[in-house]
Design an enzyme around this catalytic site. Structure first.
Site, PDB file in Angstrom:
ATOM      1  CG  HIS A  65      -2.181   0.745   1.059  1.00 35.92           C
ATOM      2  ND1 HIS A  65      -2.189   2.101   0.789  1.00 35.92           N
ATOM      3  CD2 HIS A  65      -3.488   0.376   1.109  1.00 35.92           C
ATOM      4  CE1 HIS A  65      -3.426   2.533   0.690  1.00 35.92           C
ATOM      5  NE2 HIS A  65      -4.251   1.503   0.876  1.00 35.92           N
ATOM      6  CD1 TRP A  69      -0.740   7.273   5.152  1.00 40.03           C
ATOM      7  CD2 TRP A  69      -1.370   6.389   3.193  1.00 40.03           C
ATOM      8  NE1 TRP A  69      -1.299   8.278   4.403  1.00 40.03           N
ATOM      9  CE2 TRP A  69      -1.702   7.772   3.191  1.00 40.03           C
ATOM     10  CE3 TRP A  69      -1.681   5.638   2.067  1.00 40.03           C
ATOM     11  CZ2 TRP A  69      -2.310   8.397   2.115  1.00 40.03           C
ATOM     12  CZ3 TRP A  69      -2.296   6.253   0.987  1.00 40.03           C
ATOM     13  CH2 TRP A  69      -2.602   7.621   1.011  1.00 40.03           C
ATOM     14  CE1 TYR A  70      -2.244   0.318   6.983  1.00 44.37           C
ATOM     15  CE2 TYR A  70      -2.580   1.775   5.104  1.00 44.37           C
ATOM     16  CZ  TYR A  70      -3.039   1.198   6.272  1.00 44.37           C
ATOM     17  OH  TYR A  70      -4.297   1.513   6.743  1.00 44.37           O
ATOM     18  CD  GLU A 169      -4.740   3.495 -10.709  1.00 45.46           C
ATOM     19  OE1 GLU A 169      -5.460   4.359 -10.145  1.00 45.46           O
ATOM     20  OE2 GLU A 169      -4.922   2.273 -10.577  1.00 45.46           O
ATOM     21  CD  GLU A 257      -3.246  -0.212  -7.968  1.00 39.20           C
ATOM     22  OE1 GLU A 257      -2.191   0.463  -7.952  1.00 39.20           O
ATOM     23  OE2 GLU A 257      -4.365   0.260  -7.683  1.00 39.20           O
ATOM     24  CB  ALA A 263     -12.722   0.935  -9.041  1.00 37.29           C
ATOM     25  CD1 TRP A 291      -5.048  -1.994  -3.430  1.00 37.90           C
ATOM     26  CD2 TRP A 291      -3.010  -1.269  -4.041  1.00 37.90           C
ATOM     27  NE1 TRP A 291      -4.817  -0.829  -2.762  1.00 37.90           N
ATOM     28  CE2 TRP A 291      -3.572  -0.363  -3.115  1.00 37.90           C
ATOM     29  CE3 TRP A 291      -1.733  -1.013  -4.534  1.00 37.90           C
ATOM     30  CZ2 TRP A 291      -2.905   0.782  -2.694  1.00 37.90           C
ATOM     31  CZ3 TRP A 291      -1.075   0.115  -4.125  1.00 37.90           C
ATOM     32  CH2 TRP A 291      -1.652   1.008  -3.212  1.00 37.90           C
TER      33      TRP A 291
END
Length: 499
Positions: A65, A69-70, A169, A257, A263, A291
């Site tokens: 991710h 954050w992760y 993206e 991904e 979505a 993902w």
């Protein structure tokens, strides 16, 4: 003597833990070639990703991710577990540019470097992902992108396991010809000054769905691929049609991904639609990355909240998505595509005609999957037409919906048919049977189908109690069994049905 007993107990404990899924399988033991050692420098041949020998390669793995954050889940220990237990061949380090990512906090690139260094040591491929999303036009931070990829390519230009993804993206008022292609040409030029060979993946319009536009106006670089992203609950055949068009134009695709959810990253999971997508990608030999590796409380996450950040995850720590993705990577590891095992010889004095040999692909009595492996052999004197032959595996499902996958068949998974049949009156050890059939093929006298590796699971991925199943027994070598029955044009010709 005490030392011998201690060694025996230690070996027994390791064996039990391995069977229980608490330790990596023997396939991950030292001495096994890593993905990079096996394949080396990747390149493009036509629409295919190929290894140093020019043979087609399909990479499968998982994405982090957002590292801001992760990022704690991205470390050598977790990647090693993913390599050894899941069987990943590629990992994607998703470095967001906005939302507290690189533009606001350039130090997040240190987590990218940590991922690359771990991947180098572990011998897996790694995607360095410039993860634009809310900043939908890649040109918004183009100079920062050039700065970043100049640094990455100078560090890793001689590292064959690095792949660059330069625009996750693109979205919004962005199109390929006006915005994305000119951006890509500039960034690719920066990378190629330091790294002439490694694969570069370029995002496409509408959140990396418009691969058809890129296919009509391709970049000149010989080792460029185009990103296709999908979420199984939202995207279906119309997006596969775009992919087919791009491939027909000679544009190589990499699915950097995809998610089992809709979505949004939440909603679902949509396992039937995910399976349809993965079957499609396998049929085209398209590499993919799922993902996501995190414990975020959303359906696309692989881990449940509170899971360890350093790997070692028991199955109970995996979400429905994580379980599905793990099994779809494990089920197609290279080890299932090596030269098939030679079954033990049937005793011709006892077994005339067609017989079955079986081993348990998953010998745990409590497991969320049933993995029978079969050989069907012709011991008779006449050729057998396989389209007239069916096999039945008898087991208990307890009113749960069933799912079927073929992980490997020497004669081709596409040549198999299957159906689940619920018994009107349950029998001892079975309320259901899986009936396996064949579309074409013959068995000459003495011939075998070769290895057929199947996988069954409940709709909700709950555990089976295999110890009570009629056809199941624990064997890690092929053994003849009469509890898997064979039929010729519907007539029993081998084995004994349950009472």
């Amino acid at each position: 003597m005490k030392r011998s007993i201690s060694i025996f107990i230690t070996c027994l404990l390791i064996a039990v833990l391995t069977m229980g899924g608490l330790l990596p399988s023997p396939a991950s033991a030292a001495g096994t070639k890593t993905p990079v050692a096996k394949n080396g420098q990747l390149s493009i041949k036509g629409t295919q990703l190929v290894n140093r020998d020019g043979k087609a390669v399909q990479l499968k793995g998982i994405s982090s991710h957002g590292l801001q954050w992760y990022g704690d889940f991205v470390n050598k220990d977790s990647l090693k577990w993913l390599r050894d237990d899941w069987g990943i061949t590629v990992f994607r380090a998703a470095m967001y540019t906005a939302d507290g990512g690189y533009i606001d906090n350039p130090s997040v690139k240190n987590k990218v470097k940590e991922a690359v260094e771990a991947a180098k040591e572990l011998g897996i491929y790694v995607i360095i992902d410039w993860h634009i999303l809310n900043d939908g036009n890649p040109n918004q931070n183009k100079e920062k992108a050039k700065e970043f990829f100049k640094e990455m390519s100078s560090l890793y230009g001689n590292t064959p396991n690095v792949i660059y993804e330069i625009a996750n993206e693109p979205n919004g008022d962005v199109n390929w010809k006006r915005d994305i292609k000119p951006y890509a040409e500039e960034v690719i030029s920066v990378i190629r000054k330091n790294d002439p060979d490694n694969i570069i993946i370029v995002g496409t319009g509408t959140w990396s769905q418009d691969v058809n536009d890129a296919a009509d106006d391709q970049l000149k670089d010989a080792n460029v691929m185009y990103a296709l992203h999908f979420y199984a609950g939202t995207h279906g055949q119309s997006l596969r049609d775009k992919a087919n068009y791009a491939l027909s134009k000679g544009a190589p695709i990499f699915v950097t991904e995809w998610g089992t959810s809709d979505a949004s990253g939440n909603g679902g999971v949509f396992l039937d639609q995910s399976r349809e997508w993965l079957n499609y990608l396998d049929s085209k030999n398209i590499s993919w990355v799922n993902w996501n590796l995190s414990d975020k409380q959303e359906s696309s996450s692989a881990l449940k909240p509170g899971a360890s950040k350093t790997g070692g995850w028991p199955l109970t720590d995996l979400t429905a998505s994580g379980t599905f993705v793990r099994e779809n990577i494990r089920g197609t590891k290279d080890s299932t595509k090596d030269v098939p095992e030679t079954p033990a010889q049937d005793n011709p004095t006892q077994e005339k005609g067609v017989s079955v040999q079986y081993k348990a692909g998953d010998g745990r009595v409590n497991s969320n999957q049933i993995r029978p492996q079969l050989h069907i052999k012709n011991n008779g004197n006449a050729t057998v037409d396989l389209k007239d032959v069916t096999a039945r595996y008898w087991y208990n499902v307890k009113n749960k919906g069933q799912n079927f996958d073929c992980d490997y068949a020497q004669m081709g998974c596409g040549n198999l048919t299957h159906k689940f049949v619920t018994l009107h009156k349950p029998k001892q050890g079975a309320d259901t049977y899986l009936e396996l059939g064949f579309k074409t093929g013959t068995l000459s006298p003495g011939a075998s189908t070769g290895n057929i590796q199947l996988r069954l699971h409940n709709d909700d991925w709950s555990n089976y109690a295999q110890s009570g199943d009629y056809s199941f027994f624990q064997s890690n070598t092929f053994k003849t069994t009469k509890k898997i029955t064979l039929y010729h044009q519907g007539k029993l010709i081998w084995g004994t049905e349950p009472n």
